[in-house]
Design an enzyme around this catalytic site. Structure first.
Site, PDB file in Angstrom:
ATOM      1  N   HIS A   1       0.857  -1.188   0.000  1.00 15.71           N
ATOM      2  CA  HIS A   1       0.000   0.000   0.000  1.00 15.71           C
ATOM      3  C   HIS A   1       0.885   1.228   0.000  1.00 15.71           C
ATOM      4  O   HIS A   1       1.941   1.225   0.642  1.00 15.71           O
ATOM      5  CB  HIS A   1      -0.917   0.012   1.238  1.00 15.71           C
ATOM      6  CG  HIS A   1      -2.118   0.865   1.029  1.00 15.71           C
ATOM      7  ND1 HIS A   1      -2.099   2.214   1.211  1.00 15.71           N
ATOM      8  CD2 HIS A   1      -3.360   0.540   0.604  1.00 15.71           C
ATOM      9  CE1 HIS A   1      -3.290   2.696   0.917  1.00 15.71           C
ATOM     10  NE2 HIS A   1      -4.077   1.706   0.538  1.00 15.71           N
TER      11      HIS A   1
ATOM     12  N   ASP B   1      -8.045  -5.331   0.000  1.00 18.26           N
ATOM     13  CA  ASP B   1      -8.502  -6.130  -1.133  1.00 18.26           C
ATOM     14  C   ASP B   1      -8.135  -7.593  -0.994  1.00 18.26           C
ATOM     15  O   ASP B   1      -8.682  -8.440  -1.696  1.00 18.26           O
ATOM     16  CB  ASP B   1      -7.912  -5.578  -2.437  1.00 18.26           C
ATOM     17  CG  ASP B   1      -8.627  -4.320  -2.856  1.00 18.26           C
ATOM     18  OD1 ASP B   1      -9.806  -4.179  -2.485  1.00 18.26           O
ATOM     19  OD2 ASP B   1      -8.030  -3.481  -3.540  1.00 18.26           O
TER      20      ASP B   1
HETATM   21  N1  CMC Z   1       4.062  -7.473  -4.286  1.00 17.35           N
HETATM   22  C1  CMC Z   1       5.415  -7.498  -4.324  1.00 17.35           C
HETATM   23  N2  CMC Z   1       6.166  -6.409  -4.110  1.00 17.35           N
HETATM   24  C2  CMC Z   1       5.544  -5.273  -3.832  1.00 17.35           C
HETATM   25  C3  CMC Z   1       4.130  -5.180  -3.765  1.00 17.35           C
HETATM   26  C4  CMC Z   1       3.392  -6.344  -4.012  1.00 17.35           C
HETATM   27  N3  CMC Z   1       2.060  -6.343  -3.967  1.00 17.35           N
HETATM   28  N4  CMC Z   1       3.769  -3.917  -3.496  1.00 17.35           N
HETATM   29  C5  CMC Z   1       4.907  -3.224  -3.396  1.00 17.35           C
HETATM   30  N5  CMC Z   1       5.970  -4.027  -3.598  1.00 17.35           N
HETATM   31  C6  CMC Z   1       7.390  -3.645  -3.570  1.00 17.35           C
HETATM   32  C7  CMC Z   1       7.774  -3.085  -4.941  1.00 17.35           C
HETATM   33  O1  CMC Z   1       8.230  -4.085  -5.801  1.00 17.35           O
HETATM   34  C8  CMC Z   1       8.830  -2.085  -4.555  1.00 17.35           C
HETATM   35  O2  CMC Z   1      10.006  -2.796  -4.278  1.00 17.35           O
HETATM   36  P1  CMC Z   1      11.455  -2.183  -4.645  1.00 17.35           P
HETATM   37  O3  CMC Z   1      11.556  -0.921  -3.808  1.00 17.35           O
HETATM   38  O4  CMC Z   1      12.409  -3.249  -4.260  1.00 17.35           O
HETATM   39  O5  CMC Z   1      11.417  -1.887  -6.116  1.00 17.35           O
HETATM   40  C9  CMC Z   1       8.327  -1.515  -3.223  1.00 17.35           C
HETATM   41  O6  CMC Z   1       7.535  -2.567  -2.655  1.00 17.35           O
HETATM   42  C10 CMC Z   1       7.469  -0.255  -3.382  1.00 17.35           C
HETATM   43  O7  CMC Z   1       6.410  -0.564  -4.301  1.00 17.35           O
HETATM   44  P2  CMC Z   1       5.687   0.502  -5.235  1.00 17.35           P
HETATM   45  O8  CMC Z   1       4.947  -0.215  -6.311  1.00 17.35           O
HETATM   46  O9  CMC Z   1       6.668   1.549  -5.640  1.00 17.35           O
HETATM   47  O10 CMC Z   1       4.656   1.149  -4.215  1.00 17.35           O
HETATM   48  P3  CMC Z   1       3.475   2.117  -4.592  1.00 17.35           P
HETATM   49  O11 CMC Z   1       3.187   2.888  -3.352  1.00 17.35           O
HETATM   50  O12 CMC Z   1       3.750   2.881  -5.830  1.00 17.35           O
HETATM   51  O13 CMC Z   1       2.263   1.127  -4.925  1.00 17.35           O
HETATM   52  C11 CMC Z   1       0.480  -0.381  -4.690  1.00 17.35           C
HETATM   53  C12 CMC Z   1       1.291   0.739  -4.011  1.00 17.35           C
HETATM   54  C13 CMC Z   1      -0.760  -0.659  -3.833  1.00 17.35           C
HETATM   55  C14 CMC Z   1       0.020   0.090  -6.062  1.00 17.35           C
HETATM   56  C15 CMC Z   1       1.369  -1.631  -4.806  1.00 17.35           C
HETATM   57  O14 CMC Z   1       1.698  -2.090  -3.511  1.00 17.35           O
HETATM   58  C16 CMC Z   1       0.690  -2.736  -5.604  1.00 17.35           C
HETATM   59  O15 CMC Z   1       0.754  -2.732  -6.837  1.00 17.35           O
HETATM   60  N6  CMC Z   1       0.015  -3.711  -4.901  1.00 17.35           N
HETATM   61  C17 CMC Z   1      -0.696  -4.766  -5.603  1.00 17.35           C
HETATM   62  C18 CMC Z   1      -2.056  -4.246  -6.063  1.00 17.35           C
HETATM   63  C19 CMC Z   1      -3.029  -4.065  -4.918  1.00 17.35           C
HETATM   64  O16 CMC Z   1      -3.182  -4.926  -4.061  1.00 17.35           O
HETATM   65  N7  CMC Z   1      -3.736  -2.909  -4.922  1.00 17.35           N
HETATM   66  C20 CMC Z   1      -4.759  -2.595  -3.927  1.00 17.35           C
HETATM   67  C21 CMC Z   1      -4.368  -1.419  -3.092  1.00 17.35           C
HETATM   68  S1  CMC Z   1      -5.425  -1.237  -1.646  1.00 17.35           S
HETATM   69  C22 CMC Z   1      -6.927  -0.767  -2.252  1.00 17.35           C
HETATM   70  C23 CMC Z   1      -6.925   0.559  -2.929  1.00 17.35           C
HETATM   71  O17 CMC Z   1      -6.469   1.542  -2.358  1.00 17.35           O
HETATM   72  O18 CMC Z   1      -7.434   0.609  -4.047  1.00 17.35           O
END
Ligand code: CMC
Length: 380
Positions: free
Chosen positions: A263, A317
Site C-alpha cells: 500500500h 482487497d
Molecule cells: N508485491 C510485491 N512487491 C511489492 C508489492 C506487491 N504487492 N507492493 C509493493 N511491492 C514492492 C515493490 O516491488 C517495490 O520494491 P522495490 O523498492 O524493491 O522496487 C516496493 O515494494 C514499493 O512498491 P511501489 O509499487 O513503488 O509502491 P506504490 O506505493 O507505488 O504502490 C500499490 C502501491 C498498492 C500500487 C502496490 O503495492 C501494488 O501494486 N500492490 C498490488 C495491487 C493491490 O493490491 N492494490 C490494492 C491497493 S489497496 C486498495 C486501494 O487503495 O485501491
C-alpha cells in the site's frame, strides 16, 4: 511550501492535494478514522447508512436523521424505466465497472440540476446516487445472466437488498453483517487515486453524477479497486496451500506484484484487512471453508515471512474478494461492490471541495523538444 516547477514527484507521493476532514490514516501505526471515529469502532457498532451520513455531514446522525436518511435511500432506489432499458442494452460481455460508470452518467441525465448551491439539491443528488448504485449493479448482473429486472425490496437496507437482488434470497444475519461491514470499510480512504479523480472533476464544477462516474472509472484499474478481483484469480491460479512457496518464488523472481499486498500509505497491516480477516474467519467457520481461503492464509504467512520487513502487508482487497465470493457475488462484481460503498466518500469529498473550490490545474516537467521543423507531408 512551494514546489519547484522542475521537481517531479512520481505518483504525487506525499504531496497534499487538498485540505480534508473526511478521513485520516496513520499508515505507520495502522489507523484509519472517518471524521475522527476509528474504523474498528464503526465496524463494530455502526452500519453502512450511518457511516455514509457520518462521512457526508461530519458527525453521527440523530435517530430521526438516520431514520429519515434510510427511508429516503429506500425510496430513491427505483430507477426510471428508460434507465432500466439503458442498462438492459449494455453488452453483457462488458465489465460491470464500465456498466456502472455508464449507468451513473445516464442517471445524471435524468436528474441533473443546473445548480447545487442549496443543501436540498445536494442532498437529493447524494441520496439518488447512493441508492441507485447497488440497484444498477445488481440489475446489470441480472440482465447479463438472462434474468428479469429485480425490484429492490423496500424493507431491506443496502447490504441485504443488494444480496437479495443478485441471489434471489434474503441472506442470513451473519452474511448481511459481513457485507455491511465491508461497505463501511470501503467508504472512504483519504486522497486515493479515485477520490483525487473525484475532486479534480468536482473542481470544474461538474455535477455529482459526473464526479462519481469519473471516479468509478479511476477505481477500475488493477492497482486500485480492481485488485480485489485479481486476488481471487491469483488464489485460483495457485490452486492449493501447498503450491504457495513455489508460486511465490516464481512471482518474486519475475518481479511481479502479489495482488492484495502493499500500500502507498500503510507500512503495516491495513486495519481494514484485519477487520475483514476476523469476519472472514466467522464466515468460513459458519458456512464452510473454501480452497481459496485456505490458500490465502498460507500465502499471507509466506509473504509476511519474506516481505514483511519491507513493509509489504495485506491490504483490504486481500480478504474482500474471498469474502465476496463466499457471499455468492460474482468475481467481476467485486470492484463494483467497492464502488457501491466508495461513492459515499466521493460525495463527501465533492461537498468538501465545493465549500472552498479552486479548479485543479497542476504544472508539469516539460521533457519534449522546441522549435521543431515542419516537414511537408509529401517529403516525410
Ligand atoms: N508485491 C510485491 N512487491 C511489492 C508489492 C506487491 N504487492 N507492493 C509493493 N511491492 C514492492 C515493490 O516491488 C517495490 O520494491 P522495490 O523498492 O524493491 O522496487 C516496493 O515494494 C514499493 O512498491 P511501489 O509499487 O513503488 O509502491 P506504490 O506505493 O507505488 O504502490 C500499490 C502501491 C498498492 C500500487 C502496490 O503495492 C501494488 O501494486 N500492490 C498490488 C495491487 C493491490 O493490491 N492494490 C490494492 C491497493 S489497496 C486498495 C486501494 O487503495 O485501491
Amino acid at each position: 511550501m512551494t514546489v519547484q516547477e522542475t521537481t517531479l514527484v512520481p505518483g504525487l507521493a506525499g504531496i497534499p492535494a487538498a485540505e480534508s476532514a473526511v478521513s485520516y490514516i496513520d499508515g505507520q501505526v495502522g489507523i484509519l478514522e472517518y471524521r475522527g471515529h476509528r474504523i474498528e469502532t464503526l465496524a463494530e457498532h455502526s452500519n453502512f447508512e450511518e457511516t455514509c451520513w457520518l462521512l457526508l455531514y461530519g458527525s453521527l446522525p440523530s435517530k430521526s436523521e438516520l431514520d429519515g436518511f434510510r427511508a429516503r435511500l429506500r425510496e430513491h432506489r427505483d430507477l426510471p424505466e428508460r434507465l432500466i432499458n439503458v442498462i438492459r442494452a449494455l453488452p453483457g460481455v462488458g465489465h460491470p465497472m464500465d456498466a456502472l460508470q455508464a449507468s451513473l452518467a445516464a442517471l445524471g441525465m435524468f436528474h441533473r440540476k443546473e445548480d447545487y448551491s442549496s443543501r436540498e439539491e445536494c442532498d437529493e443528488a447524494i441520496v439518488r446516487i447512493i441508492a441507485a448504485v447497488p440497484v444498477m449493479i445488481a440489475n446489470f448482473e441480472n440482465f447479463r445472466a438472462g434474468r428479469d429486472y429485480v425490484q429492490p425490496d423496500p424493507k431491506l437496507d443496502t447490504a441485504a437488498n443488494f444480496l437479495w437482488m443478485i441471489n434471489g434470497t434474503v441472506a442470513d444475519e451473519l452474511i448481511t453483517r459481513v457485507l455491511d461491514v465491508a461497505l463501511i470499510l470501503h467508504a472512504d480512504h483519504t486522497m486515493n487515486a479515485s477520490t483525487f479523480a473525484a475532486r479534480v472533476v468536482a473542481s470544474t464544477e461538474a455535477d455529482p453524477f459526473t464526479v462519481c462516474s469519473s471516479a468509478v472509472g479511476a477505481l477500475t484499474g488493477p492497482l486500485h479497486g480492481g485488485a480485489n478481483e485479481r486476488v481471487l484469480d491469483q488464489l485460483k491460479a495457485i490452486g492449493a496451500a501447498e503450491n504457495v512457496p513455489a508460486w511465490l518464488d516464481a512471482t518474486l523472481a519475475a518481479k511481479s506484484k502479489i495482488m492484495g499486498f502493499g500500500h502507498r500509505v500503510y507500512t503495516t497491516k491495513d486495519p481494514r484487512a484485519t477487520i475483514l480477516q476476523d469476519l472472514a474467519r466467522d464466515l468460513f467457520e459458519t458456512h464452510g471453508m473454501t480452497p481459496a481461503y485456505e490458500t490465502a492464509l498460507a500465502l499471507e504467512a509466506e509473504v509476511l515471512q519474506r516481505l514483511g520487513s519491507k513493509g509489504i502487508y495485506p491490504n483490504v482487497d486481500y480478504f474482500s474478494g474471498m469474502v465476496y465470493a463466499k457471499l455468492g457475488i460474482p468475481t467481476d462484481l467485486f470492484t463494483p461492490v467497492f464502488a457501491m460503498s466508495r461513492v459515499a466518500g466521493y460525495l463527501a469529498h465533492w461537498r468538501e471541495q465545493m465549500t472552498d473550490n479552486r479548479i485543479f490545474r497542476p504544472t508539469q516537467v516539460f521533457v519534449g523538444s522546441h522549435d521543431a521543423a515542419y516537414t511537408p507531408l509529401e517529403l516525410r
